[in-house]
Enzyme design. Structure first.
Site, PDB file in Angstrom:
ATOM      1  N   GLY A  27       1.062  -1.071  -0.077  1.00 26.03           N
ATOM      2  CA  GLY A  27       0.045   0.055  -0.022  1.00 26.03           C
ATOM      3  C   GLY A  27       0.794   1.229  -0.059  1.00 26.03           C
ATOM      4  O   GLY A  27       2.230   1.040  -0.254  1.00 26.03           O
ATOM      5  N   HIS A  33       4.419   2.300  -8.070  1.00 29.61           N
ATOM      6  CA  HIS A  33       3.609   1.067  -8.089  1.00 29.61           C
ATOM      7  C   HIS A  33       2.669   1.313  -9.276  1.00 29.61           C
ATOM      8  O   HIS A  33       2.421   0.202 -10.018  1.00 29.61           O
ATOM      9  CB  HIS A  33       2.766   1.321  -6.815  1.00 29.61           C
ATOM     10  CG  HIS A  33       3.359   0.836  -5.436  1.00 29.61           C
ATOM     11  ND1 HIS A  33       3.639   2.093  -4.820  1.00 29.61           N
ATOM     12  CD2 HIS A  33       3.878  -0.149  -5.063  1.00 29.61           C
ATOM     13  CE1 HIS A  33       4.175   1.478  -3.681  1.00 29.61           C
ATOM     14  NE2 HIS A  33       4.619   0.067  -3.771  1.00 29.61           N
ATOM     15  N   VAL A 172      10.918   4.536 -10.620  1.00 28.27           N
ATOM     16  CA  VAL A 172      10.531   5.650 -10.953  1.00 28.27           C
ATOM     17  C   VAL A 172      11.145   6.846  -9.985  1.00 28.27           C
ATOM     18  O   VAL A 172      11.089   6.579  -8.996  1.00 28.27           O
ATOM     19  CB  VAL A 172       8.905   5.767 -11.048  1.00 28.27           C
ATOM     20  CG1 VAL A 172       8.339   7.150 -11.577  1.00 28.27           C
ATOM     21  CG2 VAL A 172       8.143   4.660 -11.942  1.00 28.27           C
TER      22      VAL A 172
END
Ligand code: PAF
Length: 275
Positions: A27, A33, A172
């Site tokens: 999460g 993600h 990223v």
């Protein structure tokens, strides 16, 4: 997006799906993600994500309790990224009894990050195998930001002959080079401004190696000294082989990666660059 919190519900929802791509997470999702979720779509017609903060992979002094939990915002991002199914069990569902059977990765679990986080990779491998057994995907995606984790899971999948293709997603980065991570949220403004030094340090080493400097121990210790002079507390900077993260032989020609973990204040950041 369908959200399931129990294993039985999830299994019946996935029963007639054709080809599954799976992205396990803890999460607090960020663009890293979401890039994995979008890449997953290229590999399968159904994309399954999971959110589960796995106590097994945290040490007693790690940040399990303060790990950011942002479920509502995560769900919105997963919907926007086109995820079909989210598995979000609670601890009682995934560990209804004490987990006594574990996946024991080889010696690499005690090196690099494993030296500073005892039991971490065993906890990761155990939960991921369990999630693989529950979801039974054809493809699973993990970010290269956690390079050692990706290597451990890739080798686990191969050696245990799991019928799953493991895909690594590129890290990223923010515009200033800092790798996106859920833990960046712990940084104060001043620490956030200082944080890109880790990426610059790795870039400097990658460039030096590409330019023919093969004195890896000196490159590593210079980098540690430079970080620590600037207020960091560095666990390691290491130039390793990409395939198994072992120390390269002198003049060896295999692809390399430089990995680092260092603390700014109380926040431990990790990063790596393939050379
Ligand atoms: O990378 C993570 O977020 C976790 O280590 C993983 C793979 C979801 C296992 O808990």
């Amino acid at each position: 997006m369908h959200i399931h919190t129990t294993i039985s519900e999830l299994r019946s929802a996935l029963k007639n799906r054709h080809r599954l791509a799976f992205v396990p997470t803890m999460g607090n999702l960020h663009a890293g993600h979401l890039t994995l979720m979008r890449t997953a779509r290229q590999h399968a017609d159904t994309v399954v994500a999971s959110i589960f903060v796995n106590r097994l992979q945290f040490g007693p002094n790690d940040d399990f309790d303060r790990y950011p939990r942002t479920f509502q915002a995560d769900c919105q991002q997963l919907v926007d990224a086109g995820v079909d199914v989210l598995f979000a069990p609670d601890e009682g569902e995934l560990y209804p009894e004490t987990q006594e059977y574990h996946v024991e990765p080889p010696a690499i679990q005690h090196q690099l990050d494993g030296e500073f986080r005892p039991g971490h990779f065993r906890g990761v491998a155990t939960v991921v195998l369990k999630l693989f057994n529950i979801v039974q995907p054809q493809v699973a995606l993990f970010g290269k930001k956690d390079y050692q984790q990706l290597m451990v899971l890739r080798n686990m999948t191969r050696q245990l002959a799991l019928p799953i293709e493991i895909v690594g997603g590129e890290t990223v980065r923010a515009d200033d080079g800092l790798a996106l991570s859920s833990r960046n949220g712990y940084l104060s403004d001043a620490e956030r401004a200082a944080a890109p030094r880790l990426y610059r340090t790795l870039s400097g080493i990658a460039e030096a190696v590409r330019d023919g400097d093969h004195d890896y121990p000196r490159l590593e210790s210079d980098a540690v000294a430079e970080l620590d002079r600037n207020g960091w507390r560095t666990d390691y900077v290491a130039i390793r082989r990409q395939a198994d993260l072992q120390v390269p032989m002198p003049l060896e020609n295999s692809p390399l990666v430089v990995l680092a973990a260092s603390r700014l204040g109380s926040t431990r950041l990790i990063d790596n660059l393939e050379i």
